[in-house]
Every structure is written in structure tokens, then in C-alpha cells.
Write a protein that holds these residues in place. Structure first.
Motif: not given
Length: 429
Positions: A94-107, A111-114, A263-264, A313-321
Motif C-alpha cells: 500500500t502506497l499512502t499519502l497522509a496529512g492533517v486538516l487543521e480546523r478552528g483557525g489554527k493557521l 500567524r497573528a501571534l507571530a 488566547l485565540q 484569559e488570565a494572562e490577558l486580564a492581568s495586563l490591564g492591572l
């Protein structure tokens, strides 16, 4: 924002100290405060380090923009066994090709974090730039202060020389004992020691200043400078409004974007990815081929993602303080610096207008009176000492004002000084 701050950096403190360029011999050249700023901005490793950090973050952004890699595989079954599976007669390849379909906007989240980290770096660089320029101004001020101390010492030496000459004249006339001459000569020696000490302090301060741009054996001379100039500054309320736009607080905007991106990214982990696989299988026994495929998904992803989401969420909330705490600290420092400047500015002005002119006239009158035999040497020497001490006190107050002004401009990032010396500046007679 970075362009505005870079423009402000070129102005910081320079207007306040009002260092005018003067004609000098070709070698060594006279160094102005702006020249020192340029050298530090070009050579200081703390600023050059940001270039390497930028390259690192750009590489991390490129890495974060990559999708999961495809995987090629080869499966062989039913070979080298026993019975019917001996050899390769029953082999299934059996010759196969496999991968991962990312869901939830991970990509997009990666990018936004970087990108948010790259954007925040520019603000950090400008804040570091202003700090370094303020430090440069302090070292430049230290050199100018040592020069001013030496100038006061030389004036004191001239006064003491006149005293020695007058004491010797009276000794020769038989109107004064030799002890007066010896005392006057000792006072002259102390004044000479004061000049020597200020000269050594100037040399050390110049080395400290040159070290900021990596020069080990400085040969420059400072352009003419008058640290007694104390320009007008805005009221505290106006400075506080500028404080809201200082790079130290602007950095919290970039940090908020970074934490929101984290957080995202944590939330995107709650949506499980799909693992897929497609392939072609060959049956050795029948010499047939067939397509194969599979699709799998991990379970419990939402539950496993919750701790990371809560932490983000806690890290983001502490930023205001954190920002509020930093705001209070910066405002407290600003209030203190503004008060120090106003007090010192008033002392410099009053000393120049009310104290030093009277002491200068009193010292000249005492010289005439001593020559005429109307007062003793101690009375004249006491007036000389008082005059010199008041000049040094005025200089100390002016240096306190300049130090506070440097801190005010570092905090606000504003070139608010226009026409340095517009308000009462002090110059000793």
C-alpha cells in the motif's frame, strides 16, 4: 508611532541643555550632544541587537505560516510468513499519502501571534532608543558639569592669587604678619586641588560617555555648553497628557495584541484536527489494485484545551492591572521630576539675580577694604569662600534641574523645549 518617536529622540534633552556649536581647532573636533546621539544610535549593541531579534521573529513567522506537512508512506503486509504467506505470494503493498486538516483557525492564529510579536518589537526598540539617548545626555551633562566645576575653581584660584598678592604687599609694608600670607597660600593650594579634581572628573566622564559608542581612548572636546540654562517646561497636567503616549505605555498595546493572539491560538486548540490518509493497495495474489483511505479525529480536545484557554484569559486580564500599575509608577516619577525641576530652576534664577551679584560686589569691596587696612584677611577670605560656595551651589541646582529635565523628556518622549533659556537662566558674574 516609531517615526514620531525617532524624531523625538533626536530632540530629547538637546534643546533643554542648549549646547551651541563653537569654532574649534580641526583636531580634535568639538562634540555636540547631537553628535553623541548619532554615535550611540549607530554603534550601541543594544540597538543593533534588535536587528537580530527582528530576523529571528521573521523566521518564526515564516515557520508559523507553514501548513502541516504531507506524509508519504509504504506499507507491506502478508510477507515472509508461514504457510500461504510464505515469501511474497500473498503480499499486499500500500502506497499512502497522509496529512492533517487543521480546523478552528489554527493557521491564522499562529500567524497573528507571530506578527504581533514583530509589531511589538518596533515599539520596544524606540523605547530602548529613548532610554539610551537619555543616558547619553546624562553622561554628556556629567562632562559639562566637570568643566563648569573646573571653571569655578579657576575663578576661585584667581581670587586667591589676588589675596596672596595683597597679603604679601601688606607683609612687606609691615601691616600684616607672615601667618596671613601662609594662610592665603594654603587657600590657593586648595583651589588648585579643586581644579585638578574637576579635571580628573572630566576625564573620567568623557571616557564613560565615549564608552557608549565603543570608543576606548576619547580625543574629542565638548562644544561650548552652559548647564545654567533652565528653559520653561509645560505644566504638570500637560505633561501627564503626553505621558499617555509614552513608548513605555504604548508597549502595552503591542503586548495586548500578543496576549489576544495567544488566547485565540489556545481557543483554536479546542477544535480537533482531522487526520486523513489516501493510498493505493496492490494485491500480489490476484494482481489487483484498490484505493484505500482513512479519516480520524482525536476525542476530548475541548476538555484538554480548557486549562490553556483559562491561562491565556488570565494572562490577558492581568495586563490591564499591569498597565495601571505602570501608569501610576510613571506618573509618580513624572511628578517628582517636575517638582525637582521647578525647585532647582527657581534656585538657579534667584541665585543669579539676587545672591551672586551682591556677593561679587561685596568681594570687590572687601578687596579694597583689605588693601586699605579696614578689614582683616579672615573677613575677605570668608567673602571669597562664600562667593565660590554659592557658585557651586548654583551649579549643583542647575545640574539637578537638567537631570530632572532629562527624566521628564524621557518619560514623555516630547521635544517640548522651544527656545532654551527663554525663562530665567542663571549666569554667575
Amino acid at each position: 508611532m516609531p517615526v514620531r518617536l525617532a524624531a523625538l529622540a533626536a530632540w530629547i534633552v538637546g534643546c533643554a541643555l542648549a549646547w551651541p556649536a563653537v569654532a574649534a581647532d580641526p583636531a580634535p573636533p568639538a562634540l555636540t550632544l547631537d553628535d553623541a546621539f548619532v554615535r550611540v544610535a549607530r554603534a550601541h549593541p543594544d540597538l543593533r541587537l534588535f536587528g537580530a531579534q527582528t530576523d529571528l521573529l521573521l523566521a518564526e513567522r515564516d515557520q508559523a505560516s507553514l501548513k502541516p506537512a504531507l506524509r508519504a508512506g509504504l506499507d507491506i503486509e502478508n510477507v515472509l510468513g508461514t504457510g500461504a504467506t510464505r515469501g511474497f505470494d500473498q503480499a499486499e503493498v500500500t502506497l499512502t499519502l497522509a496529512g492533517v486538516l487543521e480546523r478552528g483557525g489554527k493557521l491564522d492564529a499562529r500567524r497573528a501571534l507571530a506578527q504581533s510579536r514583530i509589531d511589538a518589537l518596533s515599539v520596544q526598540r524606540e523605547a530602548q532608543r529613548l532610554d539610551l539617548l537619555a543616558e547619553t545626555a546624562r553622561h554628556y551633562l556629567a562632562v559639562a558639569a566637570a568643566q563648569a566645576q573646573a571653571d569655578i575653581g579657576r575663578l576661585d584660584m584667581e581670587q586667591r592669587r589676588r589675596t596672596v598678592a595683597a597679603a604679601r604687599h601688606r607683609l612687606q609694608a609691615g601691616a600684616s604678619p607672615e601667618s596671613v600670607v601662609l594662610t592665603a597660600e594654603a587657600a590657593l593650594a586648595r583651589a588648585e586641588m579643586s581644579v585638578d579634581r574637576a579635571t580628573q572628573q572630566e576625564h573620567a566622564a568623557r571616557q564613560h560617555l565615549a564608552a557608549l559608542w565603543g570608543e576606548r581612548d576619547p580625543a574629542f572636546l565638548l562644544a561650548a555648553a552652559d548647564p545654567l540654562l533652565t528653559p520653561a517646561v509645560p505644566e504638570l497636567e500637560e505633561l501627564a497628557a503626553w505621558l499617555e503616549r509614552t513608548p513605555e505605555l504604548a508597549g502595552f498595546v503591542g503586548e495586548q495584541r500578543i496576549r489576544e493572539a495567544r488566547l485565540q491560538l489556545a481557543r483554536s486548540a479546542a477544535t480537533p484536527d482531522l487526520d486523513w490518509q489516501l493510498g493505493i493497495r496492490r494485491l500480489q495474489e490476484s494482481d489487483d489494485t484498490a484505493l484505500v483511505g482513512s479519516l480520524s479525529m482525536p476525542l476530548g480536545g475541548t476538555r484538554r484545551a480548557q486549562p490553556e484557554i483559562r491561562a491565556a484569559e488570565a494572562e490577558l486580564a492581568s495586563l490591564g492591572l499591569e498597565r495601571e500599575s505602570r501608569d501610576v509608577s510613571l506618573y509618580s516619577t513624572l511628578v517628582q521630576a517636575h517638582g525637582r525641576y521647578r525647585v532647582a530652576q527657581q534656585e538657579v534664577r534667584r541665585t543669579a539675580q539676587d545672591v551672586l551679584p551682591r556677593l561679587a560686589r561685596a568681594e570687590r569691596a572687601a578687596q579694597r577694604a583689605y588693601s586699605a587696612g579696614a578689614i582683616s584677611y579672615l573677613e575677605w577670605a570668608q567673602l571669597q569662600s562664600e562667593h565660590t560656595a554659592m557658585q557651586r551651589q548654583q551649579l549643583d541646582a542647575a545640574l539637578e534641574a537638567q537631570s530632572a529635565l532629562i527624566e521628564i523628556q524621557r518619560l514623555t518622549g516630547q521635544p517640548f523645549v522651544a527656545g532654551a533659556g527663554a525663562s530665567g537662566q542663571g549666569t554667575s558674574p
